[in-house]
Write a protein that holds these residues in place. Structure first.
Motif, PDB file in Angstrom:
ATOM      1  N   ARG A  75      91.497 -29.283 -89.341  1.00 47.67           N
ATOM      2  CA  ARG A  75      90.343 -30.113 -89.675  1.00 47.67           C
ATOM      3  C   ARG A  75      89.914 -30.946 -88.465  1.00 47.67           C
ATOM      4  N   MET A  76      90.873 -31.574 -87.812  1.00 47.37           N
ATOM      5  CA  MET A  76      90.563 -32.390 -86.641  1.00 47.37           C
ATOM      6  C   MET A  76      90.192 -31.525 -85.433  1.00 47.37           C
ATOM      7  N   ALA A  77      90.891 -30.412 -85.277  1.00 46.03           N
ATOM      8  CA  ALA A  77      90.644 -29.549 -84.121  1.00 46.03           C
ATOM      9  C   ALA A  77      89.247 -28.943 -84.166  1.00 46.03           C
ATOM     10  N   LEU A  78      88.775 -28.583 -85.356  1.00 43.67           N
ATOM     11  CA  LEU A  78      87.411 -28.069 -85.484  1.00 43.67           C
ATOM     12  C   LEU A  78      86.393 -29.163 -85.198  1.00 43.67           C
ATOM     13  N   ARG A  79      86.679 -30.343 -85.652  1.00 43.64           N
ATOM     14  CA  ARG A  79      85.738 -31.455 -85.477  1.00 43.64           C
ATOM     15  C   ARG A  79      85.617 -31.861 -84.015  1.00 43.64           C
ATOM     16  N   HIS A  80      86.726 -31.752 -83.257  1.00 40.38           N
ATOM     17  CA  HIS A  80      86.729 -32.241 -81.876  1.00 40.38           C
ATOM     18  C   HIS A  80      86.839 -31.121 -80.839  1.00 40.38           C
ATOM     19  N   SER A  81      86.632 -29.873 -81.268  1.00 41.50           N
ATOM     20  CA  SER A  81      86.644 -28.719 -80.349  1.00 41.50           C
ATOM     21  C   SER A  81      87.877 -28.737 -79.449  1.00 41.50           C
ATOM     22  N   CYS A  82      89.050 -28.774 -80.063  1.00 42.47           N
ATOM     23  CA  CYS A  82      90.311 -28.908 -79.325  1.00 42.47           C
ATOM     24  C   CYS A  82      90.750 -27.561 -78.745  1.00 42.47           C
ATOM     25  N   ALA A  83      90.433 -27.326 -77.496  1.00 35.24           N
ATOM     26  CA  ALA A  83      90.775 -26.053 -76.856  1.00 35.24           C
ATOM     27  C   ALA A  83      92.278 -25.826 -76.838  1.00 35.24           C
ATOM     28  N   ASN A  84      93.047 -26.911 -76.679  1.00 33.27           N
ATOM     29  CA  ASN A  84      94.508 -26.788 -76.632  1.00 33.27           C
ATOM     30  C   ASN A  84      95.070 -26.232 -77.935  1.00 33.27           C
ATOM     31  N   PRO A  99      93.212 -36.340 -75.941  1.00 35.10           N
ATOM     32  CA  PRO A  99      94.563 -36.709 -76.422  1.00 35.10           C
ATOM     33  C   PRO A  99      94.544 -37.517 -77.713  1.00 35.10           C
ATOM     34  N   ALA A 100      93.527 -38.342 -77.876  1.00 40.35           N
ATOM     35  CA  ALA A 100      93.484 -39.201 -79.062  1.00 40.35           C
ATOM     36  C   ALA A 100      93.257 -38.411 -80.343  1.00 40.35           C
ATOM     37  N   HIS A 101      92.591 -37.253 -80.238  1.00 40.15           N
ATOM     38  CA  HIS A 101      92.248 -36.490 -81.435  1.00 40.15           C
ATOM     39  C   HIS A 101      92.912 -35.112 -81.496  1.00 40.15           C
ATOM     40  N   CYS A 102      93.316 -34.576 -80.347  1.00 43.82           N
ATOM     41  CA  CYS A 102      93.749 -33.177 -80.294  1.00 43.82           C
ATOM     42  C   CYS A 102      95.260 -32.982 -80.175  1.00 43.82           C
ATOM     43  N   THR A 103      95.999 -34.026 -79.880  1.00 40.70           N
ATOM     44  CA  THR A 103      97.454 -33.896 -79.817  1.00 40.70           C
ATOM     45  C   THR A 103      98.001 -33.673 -81.219  1.00 40.70           C
ATOM     46  N   ASP A 104      98.679 -32.530 -81.437  1.00 41.94           N
ATOM     47  CA  ASP A 104      99.228 -32.171 -82.754  1.00 41.94           C
ATOM     48  C   ASP A 104      98.171 -32.168 -83.857  1.00 41.94           C
ATOM     49  N   ALA A 105      96.938 -31.905 -83.484  1.00 45.49           N
ATOM     50  CA  ALA A 105      95.837 -32.001 -84.449  1.00 45.49           C
ATOM     51  C   ALA A 105      95.934 -30.943 -85.541  1.00 45.49           C
ATOM     52  N   SER A 106      95.469 -31.290 -86.721  1.00 40.09           N
ATOM     53  CA  SER A 106      95.294 -30.313 -87.792  1.00 40.09           C
ATOM     54  C   SER A 106      94.055 -29.479 -87.493  1.00 40.09           C
TER      55      SER A 106
END
Length: 367
Positions: free
Chosen positions: A194-203, A185-192
């Protein structure tokens, strides 16, 4: 290799087959050469595919860089997996290693010792050293496929840039399904991106897949090289697959996270990274220098999409573990002379992350 022969021949003492194949650093290069045996035939590499040229006395010059090959080999020592390093501008395969490896010289003859060595390898079955995992192993790429999905989001105009917010909840449920995809949630909520690739945001990538649709994702996957049933280096590479028609939104979201029926070889994932390093152009991977193997580059995505994703990924190694049994690492880097290097490492049944191996390979490229 780099002007040094790694195969040769010696007299066998058998009139009907007077010469026996010899190998220098056989284990190091077996994923490239394959094997040629007086008793057990030829398979698995250049010794089989280019047999006529070799038997006619023609030299076969490979694209392999000995330093990169050694770094990949040493990094994979004691593990089960594969590593591929591509020159992103030419498609030249600079390193190609499958582990565990084998020494083709141990059974190239026709003696009892050759038979024992062959049987020992053969008895290890389909998952043994005779399997070229770099070319002929396909696994779920897991979050490593996020790079391709991000490219689709930019190329199809869904997102303006890698820094545009995606408006993704921390837990995303695929439409008409109870299947959920979550991210930190700290990194992947509404993530760009850039952030989603860095934190592997499945959502984030599940949401992108739903917004884009199956056809848009399939077209980008095809542009990156998926679903090619005949990709020769000149050794045949097994097909990497992207389902064209998933049955529902849940399957599509799984695909966007490198699961379901999405399968990729290490060569394919190195190609994905090479597209980004080569301004959006896809080059054909090759491990011999011959006009017969030359294939023109094809436009996969725009220069802008490639530049955006290079900016997001940087030159650092990123590693993902999509399941308990597979670990992937992808890397983009440049040598001191500016040669762009695309690297893919895949470990099966890993006891350690794949990232350090990719880093080791990158550091070996000093040209």
């Amino acid at each position: 290799m780099a002007g040094r022969p790694i195969t040769g021949s010696q007299t066998s003492g058998i009139p009907k087959a007077p010469f026996k194949r010899t190998y220098t650093d056989g284990e190091l290069y077996s994923s490239v050469t394959g094997y040629k045996s007086m008793a057990f035939g030829a398979a698995g590499g250049l010794d089989a595919v280019l047999r006529e040229d070799i038997e006619a006395g023609k030299d076969v010059t490979t694209t392999i860089d000995p330093a990169i090959q050694r770094a990949a080999f040493d990094g994979l020592r004691g593990r089960q997996g594969a590593a591929v390093a591509l020159d992103a501008e030419t498609g030249n395969i600079l390193g190609l290693v499958s582990a565990p490896s084998f020494d083709p010289g141990s059974f190239s003859g026709n003696s009892k010792a050759d038979e024992r060595a062959w049987n020992q390898l053969k008895d290890q079955g389909l998952d043994g050293p005779l399997r070229n995992r770099a070319l002929r192993n396909v696994d779920n790429p897991g979050a490593a496929i996020h790079v391709l999905v991000a490219a689709a989001a930019l190329e199809k105009g869904l997102l303006a840039s890698v820094d545009t917010p995606t408006h993704s909840p921390a837990v995303y449920a695929a439409p008409d399904s109870t299947t959920e995809f979550s991210g930190d949630p700290a990194h992947c909520t509404d993530a760009s991106l850039r952030m989603a690739l860095r934190h592997s945001c499945a959502n984030v990538f599940a949401r992108i897949a739903s917004d884009l649709g199956a056809d848009a994702l399939a077209s980008i996957a095809l542009a990156f090289g998926f679903n090619q049933d005949k990709m020769d280096t000149p050794v045949r590479t097994f097909e990497s697959t992207w389902p064209r028609k998933p049955e529902n939104h849940a399957q599509l979201a799984l695909m966007a996270n490198g699961l379901f029926e999405v399968k990729a070889s290490p060569v394919q994932m190195a190609m994905v990274m090479a597209v980004l390093a080569n301004g959006g152009n896809r080059v054909h991977p090759q491990m011999v220098t011959s006009p017969k193997t030359s294939v023109p580059a094809q436009r996969a995505v725009s220069q802008r999409t490639a530049d955006q994703l290079q900016s997001a990924l940087g030159a650092s190694v990123s590693a993902w573990v999509p399941s308990a049994s597979v670990s992937w690492a992808l890397s983009l880097t440049r040598s001191p002379a500016g040669r762009p290097l695309a690297i893919a490492v895949c470990l099966t049944s890993p006891t350690s992350p794949a990232g350090p191996i990719a880093q080791r390979i990158a550091e070996a490229d000093k040209r």
